[in-house]
Design a protein around this motif. Structure first.
Motif, PDB file in Angstrom:
ATOM      1  N   MET A 176      49.270  49.422  43.907  1.00 49.97           N
ATOM      2  CA  MET A 176      49.676  48.938  42.906  1.00 49.97           C
ATOM      3  C   MET A 176      48.158  47.989  42.300  1.00 49.97           C
ATOM      4  SD  MET A 176      53.243  47.289  43.244  1.00 49.97           S
ATOM      5  CE  MET A 176      52.910  45.923  43.882  1.00 49.97           C
ATOM      6  N   LEU A 177      47.508  47.560  43.209  1.00 50.60           N
ATOM      7  CA  LEU A 177      46.188  46.620  42.669  1.00 50.60           C
ATOM      8  C   LEU A 177      45.166  47.642  42.208  1.00 50.60           C
ATOM      9  CD1 LEU A 177      45.631  43.616  44.956  1.00 50.60           C
ATOM     10  CD2 LEU A 177      46.200  43.609  42.543  1.00 50.60           C
ATOM     11  N   VAL A 211      45.350  50.797  41.168  1.00 49.98           N
ATOM     12  CA  VAL A 211      45.883  51.352  40.068  1.00 49.98           C
ATOM     13  C   VAL A 211      45.644  50.321  38.682  1.00 49.98           C
ATOM     14  CG1 VAL A 211      47.774  52.411  38.498  1.00 49.98           C
ATOM     15  CG2 VAL A 211      47.137  53.143  40.720  1.00 49.98           C
ATOM     16  N   SER A 212      46.215  49.321  38.783  1.00 47.49           N
ATOM     17  CA  SER A 212      46.211  48.216  37.703  1.00 47.49           C
ATOM     18  C   SER A 212      44.866  47.768  37.373  1.00 47.49           C
ATOM     19  CB  SER A 212      47.211  47.168  37.806  1.00 47.49           C
ATOM     20  OG  SER A 212      46.870  46.632  39.237  1.00 47.49           O
ATOM     21  N   VAL A 213      44.072  47.464  38.412  1.00 48.15           N
ATOM     22  CA  VAL A 213      42.656  47.196  38.389  1.00 48.15           C
ATOM     23  C   VAL A 213      41.709  48.095  37.539  1.00 48.15           C
ATOM     24  CG1 VAL A 213      40.595  45.834  39.461  1.00 48.15           C
ATOM     25  CG2 VAL A 213      42.825  45.106  39.903  1.00 48.15           C
ATOM     26  N   TRP A 232      42.585  50.718  35.775  1.00 45.63           N
ATOM     27  CA  TRP A 232      43.045  50.939  34.368  1.00 45.63           C
ATOM     28  C   TRP A 232      42.603  49.704  33.438  1.00 45.63           C
ATOM     29  CZ3 TRP A 232      43.544  55.245  31.958  1.00 45.63           C
ATOM     30  CH2 TRP A 232      43.780  56.529  32.647  1.00 45.63           C
ATOM     31  N   VAL A 233      42.803  48.384  33.781  1.00 49.37           N
ATOM     32  CA  VAL A 233      42.316  47.364  33.163  1.00 49.37           C
ATOM     33  C   VAL A 233      40.822  47.281  32.849  1.00 49.37           C
ATOM     34  CG1 VAL A 233      42.011  44.726  33.281  1.00 49.37           C
ATOM     35  CG2 VAL A 233      44.297  45.821  33.769  1.00 49.37           C
ATOM     36  N   TRP A 244      39.837  49.942  30.324  1.00 49.07           N
ATOM     37  CA  TRP A 244      40.324  49.269  28.989  1.00 49.07           C
ATOM     38  C   TRP A 244      39.164  48.223  28.711  1.00 49.07           C
ATOM     39  CZ3 TRP A 244      41.768  44.317  27.392  1.00 49.07           C
ATOM     40  CH2 TRP A 244      42.257  44.217  26.279  1.00 49.07           C
TER      41      TRP A 244
END
Length: 190
Positions: free
Chosen positions: A79-80, A82-84, A86-87, A90
């Protein structure tokens, strides 16, 4: 952490830098049909759906082994990462290399390489969950997966080498950081 910060600065302020361009040119000069096909296969396997399948398998393996600490490590690392990734994609918003190859579909900006981050995530998790951090040739063969995945992203012309390196560093920092925190918590309760 410093390595990732430096790479982020390069991606942000020097998107098409000399070193990245020269490495891409070198790899492109040595491209052939078989290597392109291999890169396309890796692109399909190494994306988010393929990574999710491998992470689910590692999670189930951890549960089967009754290693709930590993199960937690697998889920939170995934989870970390993937989310980090993509952040950061961006925030940095680095354009992809200006190569008209259009061999594979791309999503998001170039920095960091999510495929490379996912490959390093899987490699680190395999080392900690399956190998239980054993030394030896198996560890290096698992890391070879991450290296080949990173090379394939540059070979396809969809990432700069610094994007790939940043993806590896990001995932390794997350998994290793979580593993250290987890080991310290286990030591305190023991």
């Amino acid at each position: 952490m410093i390595c990732f910060i430096v790479l982020t600065g390069i991606g942000w302020f020097y998107p098409a830098n000399f070193i990245d361009i020269k490495i891409i040119e070198y790899i492109q000069q040595h491209q052939n049909f078989a290597l392109t096909q291999l890169s396309q296969i890796l692109s399909r396997l190494g994306g988010l759906p393929g990574t999710l399948i491998l992470v689910a398998a590692l999670f189930i393996y951890s549960l089967y082994q009754k290693r709930f600490d590993h199960s937690v490590l697998v889920v939170i690392s995934f989870m970390l990462t993937v989310s980090v990734a993509w952040v950061v994609k961006w925030l940095v918003n680095r354009p992809r290399p200006d190569l008209d190859l259009s061999i594979v579909k791309t999503y998001g900006s170039s920095f960091p390489s999510a495929h490379s981050a996912y490959a390093m995530l899987i490699a680190c998790l395999l080392i900690f969950v399956v190998l239980n951090n054993q030394l030896g040739w198996k560890r290096y063969s698992i890391l070879l997966w991450a290296l080949i995945m990173g090379w394939s992203r540059v070979n396809l012309g969809v990432h700069y080498p610094s994007d790939v390196l940043a993806g590896w560093v990001l995932a390794a920092l997350i998994v290793l950081g979580l593993k250290i925190i987890q080991d310290r918590r286990i030591d305190k309760t023991a």
